[in-house]
Design a protein around this motif. Structure first.
Motif, PDB file in Angstrom:
ATOM      1  N   CYS A  43       3.448 -16.495  -0.893  1.00  0.00           N
ATOM      2  CA  CYS A  43       2.346 -15.787  -1.557  1.00  0.00           C
ATOM      3  C   CYS A  43       2.421 -14.322  -1.146  1.00  0.00           C
ATOM      4  N   ASN A  44       1.765 -13.498  -1.952  1.00  0.00           N
ATOM      5  CA  ASN A  44       1.694 -12.075  -1.634  1.00  0.00           C
ATOM      6  C   ASN A  44       0.263 -11.617  -1.387  1.00  0.00           C
ATOM      7  N   SER A  45      -0.699 -12.356  -1.937  1.00  0.00           N
ATOM      8  CA  SER A  45      -2.107 -12.038  -1.716  1.00  0.00           C
ATOM      9  C   SER A  45      -2.909 -13.334  -1.767  1.00  0.00           C
ATOM     10  N   SER A  46      -4.130 -13.292  -1.278  1.00  0.00           N
ATOM     11  CA  SER A  46      -4.975 -14.484  -1.241  1.00  0.00           C
ATOM     12  C   SER A  46      -5.390 -14.938  -2.630  1.00  0.00           C
ATOM     13  N   TRP A  47      -5.269 -14.071  -3.631  1.00  0.00           N
ATOM     14  CA  TRP A  47      -5.585 -14.470  -5.008  1.00  0.00           C
ATOM     15  C   TRP A  47      -4.626 -15.551  -5.494  1.00  0.00           C
ATOM     16  N   GLN A  48      -3.440 -15.640  -4.930  1.00  0.00           N
ATOM     17  CA  GLN A  48      -2.453 -16.638  -5.322  1.00  0.00           C
ATOM     18  C   GLN A  48      -2.665 -17.971  -4.627  1.00  0.00           C
ATOM     19  N   CYS A  49      -3.617 -18.056  -3.714  1.00  0.00           N
ATOM     20  CA  CYS A  49      -3.862 -19.267  -2.932  1.00  0.00           C
ATOM     21  C   CYS A  49      -4.984 -20.098  -3.547  1.00  0.00           C
ATOM     22  N   CYS A  55      -3.759 -16.022   2.150  1.00  0.00           N
ATOM     23  CA  CYS A  55      -2.351 -15.678   2.308  1.00  0.00           C
ATOM     24  C   CYS A  55      -2.193 -14.916   3.620  1.00  0.00           C
ATOM     25  N   CYS A  64       0.015 -19.616   2.191  1.00  0.00           N
ATOM     26  CA  CYS A  64      -1.406 -19.934   2.120  1.00  0.00           C
ATOM     27  C   CYS A  64      -1.754 -20.905   3.239  1.00  0.00           C
TER      28      CYS A  64
END
Length: 73
Positions: A43-49, A55, A64
């Motif tokens: 992941c690159n940011s917590s939005w992707q988790c 993240c 994540c």
């Protein structure tokens, strides 16, 4: 009139500074580092988790993770 506007601006800045960031926990510290030169990130940011995960950097890339549990004594 200017003093009312200045007071309103200061009040808004104080409220903005006190707002929570949206997460009540931060990523745990990483004490071991991966031997890979450029480890893959999941992941690159917590939005992707998924919900309730963040993240975070791990010993070998970012992934994540769930909120770390506290150790009780």
């Amino acid at each position: 009139m200017r003093s009312v506007a200045a007071l309103l601006l200061v009040g808004m800045l104080i409220l903005w500074a006190e707002l929570p960031t949206g997460s009540a926990w931060s990523c745990p510290p990483v004490h071991i580092i991966c031997a890979m030169h450029n480890p893959p990130n999941r992941c690159n940011s917590s939005w992707q988790c998924p919900p309730l995960k963040k993240c975070c950097p791990t010993f070998c890339g970012r992934k994540c993770i769930s909120k770390p549990s506290r150790l009780t004594r």
